[in-house]
Design a protein around this motif. Sequence first.
Motif, short mmCIF file in Angstrom:
data_model
loop_
_atom_site.label_atom_id
_atom_site.label_comp_id
_atom_site.label_asym_id
_atom_site.label_seq_id
_atom_site.Cartn_x
_atom_site.Cartn_y
_atom_site.Cartn_z
N ALA A 38 0.62 -1.12 -0.04
CA ALA A 38 -0.05 0.15 0.06
C ALA A 38 0.88 1.24 -0.15
O ALA A 38 1.99 1.36 0.64
CB ALA A 38 -1.03 -0.19 1.28
N GLU A 39 0.23 2.44 -0.73
CA GLU A 39 1.09 3.53 -0.68
C GLU A 39 1.28 4.27 0.55
O GLU A 39 0.36 4.04 1.46
CB GLU A 39 0.36 4.51 -1.81
CG GLU A 39 0.37 4.31 -3.10
CD GLU A 39 -0.38 5.20 -4.06
OE1 GLU A 39 -0.93 5.92 -3.47
OE2 GLU A 39 -0.10 5.01 -5.20
N GLY A 40 2.44 4.70 1.10
CA GLY A 40 2.56 5.58 2.13
C GLY A 40 3.24 4.46 3.16
O GLY A 40 3.39 5.05 4.37
N THR A 41 3.18 3.39 3.10
CA THR A 41 3.82 2.28 3.94
C THR A 41 5.22 1.75 3.61
O THR A 41 5.83 1.88 2.86
CB THR A 41 2.83 0.90 3.77
OG1 THR A 41 1.69 1.13 3.74
CG2 THR A 41 3.32 -0.08 4.92
N ARG A 42 5.96 1.66 5.01
CA ARG A 42 7.19 1.48 4.96
C ARG A 42 7.57 -0.05 4.94
O ARG A 42 6.77 -0.93 5.42
CB ARG A 42 7.92 1.89 6.28
CG ARG A 42 7.58 3.52 6.66
CD ARG A 42 8.01 3.57 7.95
NE ARG A 42 7.66 5.02 8.36
CZ ARG A 42 6.39 5.16 9.11
NH1 ARG A 42 5.75 3.97 9.62
NH2 ARG A 42 6.04 6.16 9.73
N TYR A 43 8.75 -0.33 4.12
CA TYR A 43 8.94 -1.78 3.70
C TYR A 43 10.50 -1.92 3.92
O TYR A 43 11.20 -0.93 3.65
CB TYR A 43 8.77 -2.02 2.42
CG TYR A 43 7.27 -2.16 2.17
CD1 TYR A 43 6.29 -3.10 2.71
CD2 TYR A 43 6.64 -1.22 1.59
CE1 TYR A 43 4.77 -3.04 2.53
CE2 TYR A 43 5.16 -1.08 1.36
CZ TYR A 43 4.49 -2.20 1.92
OH TYR A 43 3.06 -2.01 1.58
N LEU A 44 11.01 -2.96 4.33
CA LEU A 44 12.20 -3.60 4.48
C LEU A 44 12.41 -4.18 2.99
O LEU A 44 11.65 -5.31 2.63
CB LEU A 44 12.75 -4.61 5.62
CG LEU A 44 14.07 -5.00 5.45
CD1 LEU A 44 15.06 -4.11 5.87
CD2 LEU A 44 14.22 -6.40 6.50
N VAL A 45 13.58 -3.74 2.23
CA VAL A 45 13.67 -4.10 0.85
C VAL A 45 15.06 -4.49 0.55
O VAL A 45 16.05 -4.42 1.52
CB VAL A 45 13.53 -3.05 -0.22
CG1 VAL A 45 11.88 -2.71 -0.03
CG2 VAL A 45 14.40 -1.98 -0.08
N THR A 46 15.46 -5.38 -0.45
CA THR A 46 16.59 -5.85 -0.79
C THR A 46 17.06 -5.49 -2.17
O THR A 46 16.01 -5.74 -3.09
CB THR A 46 16.63 -7.47 -0.75
OG1 THR A 46 16.35 -8.04 0.57
CG2 THR A 46 18.12 -7.97 -1.10
#
Length: 640
Positions: A38-46
């Motif tokens: 979802a837009e505006g949401t924080r994620y841990l990415v690689t």
Amino acid sequence: MSNNSKSEGGSPSARQDVPDEPPIVYELDPDCTAEEVAEGTRYLVTVNGVVDYGVFVDVSDNVSGLVHESSLDNEYEVGDEFVVRLEEIRENGDLAFEEIDPANHQLVHVEHEPEITAIESLTRGETATVEGEMTQIKQTGGPTIFHVGDETGIVAAAAFEEAGVRAYPEVELGDIVRVTGEVGIHEGIQQLEVEDVTLLEDEKAAAARERLDEARTERAGPASVDPLVEWPEFEKLRPDLESLARLLRRTVLEGRPIRVRHHADGDGMCAAVPVQRALSNFIEAVHDDPDASRHLFKRLPSKAPFYEMEDVTRDLNFALEGRARHGQQLPFLLMLDNGSTEEDVPAYRNLAHYDMPIAVVDHHHPDPEAVEPLLDAHVNPYLYDEDYSITTGMMCVELARMIDPQITDDLRHVPAVAGISDRSNADAMADYVALAEDEGYTRDNLSNIGEALDYAAHWLRYSSGHSIVADVLNVGEEEEKRHEELVEFLSTRAERDVEEQLDAVESHVEHERLSSDAHLYRVDLDRWAHRFTYPAPGKTTGEVHDTKVQETGDPVITIGYGPDFAVLRSDGVRLDIPEMVEELNDEFPGAGVSGGGHLVVGSIKFVKGRRQQVIDALVEKMADAEIDEELSSAATAIDD
């Protein structure tokens, strides 16, 4: 990175930051899809790629996007992890992220929650995920074939690791799983081509199992059917029959095979064939496979009037081979027109070492204290102070209609055949015969069908004779002419063979008048009857008995005996045969007296060398038996 981490399922958009708590950063399962971001949401990415204008990152195996150089604060290499915010989901599906650096954050793991498709709604060519219980696991020389059951049905799923090697070995029978794959067709039957199998555990498994249990309980409910005839005495048994119908339908929904054992006579077949048809129809509907019943239902006759160790050993061996070769659950055993006496207990105890439920529908005099601790269900008119005149065939026609009411029109004549075959003296017999007459059967037709069934059963021996029995009984078959010709042929030959047997024994039938004024007839079948042919000793004794009843019009007892057995018949005399057997066993230790039956029909066995003692004592007990006009002309057929 913060060490503060949690786990939850579903879309992360459902979870908002809480004031005075660290901001949330989501770590997605590899299987998560674009529908779960979802837009505006924080994620841990690689990082999966570095270019001049930014870096490409993976949120999951299925979700990737770009962090433009204008939104980057640091330099990264492939494999590095960092935190981003989803800025925009563009119309073409591309995702744009910006790098952020929350000083202290809460890492929340998001488990993938796929869209679950009901098995009955699977569509060929689509990729779908089903959730249910593993009901069968079969290893072939190629793929592993799983069978998964949900609230709506059971479907096969083929998973290939390598030829002959078990795929997903961590999954076992009874586990709750999610299976994802493309819906295809194999040999005309719908099948999933497996892409992934996920074993559910803990709360997820418990919740899924609870939903499945509730749905199966509801679907297992028997049909509400009006009785074929009004019969108050029979209505006492209806709740027990409904409970058994529910249990059998539930067994089918769980994917468990069913094995039926029935007495090899007319009433036994009138009981087994309707139940077979009803359960086969339900099995094929649940599996959406016209061949499913061939693998999951088996009907076999029992020659003895109890469950012999030979039969139980065969059944158990068949069940264990089915589990080993085909990955099936051990079957549910349904005993019909048999199975209510203490003689059945050793066989039941043998099955008790395994997970094999047992149910009995029978109208022989029962030993409930002996058998019921070993049974899951027991339907018997004696349990409600009724008797053998409610035949097993009559009960099982109603049971079959509760399982599948659509077969009612094919069964209207069957209770009359059962009653005539077992010579029921129930008041309701007139109504059953009238019901059959409405379907085009005369009383002679019904009698000939019963005779043809007995004759076929004799020669079939240990075979079910599926097609020939269905043709004779005229259940589920459409060749009316073949039915009529087959019944005429078999019943005529049966009549011929009976006449030849009576001619052989008639001059050797001994007669005496008992102190009760009843006639006693006895004949040594081992010496004077044709052996190893039709009719068998039980049938021969019955035919002699019926002849003497017609000749005298008085109370009659008939004994047909061999080296180590005796068949007993009475008319107008109340013989409590089970009680007599118990007394004889006490009086002659070591004589091996066993057996049982009804008040007017039964059989006993004994050690060969004690025959004369046992027969003489039996006659003394019969001389003391009460004359009962209500039992006149109530003889019941028995075939040993």
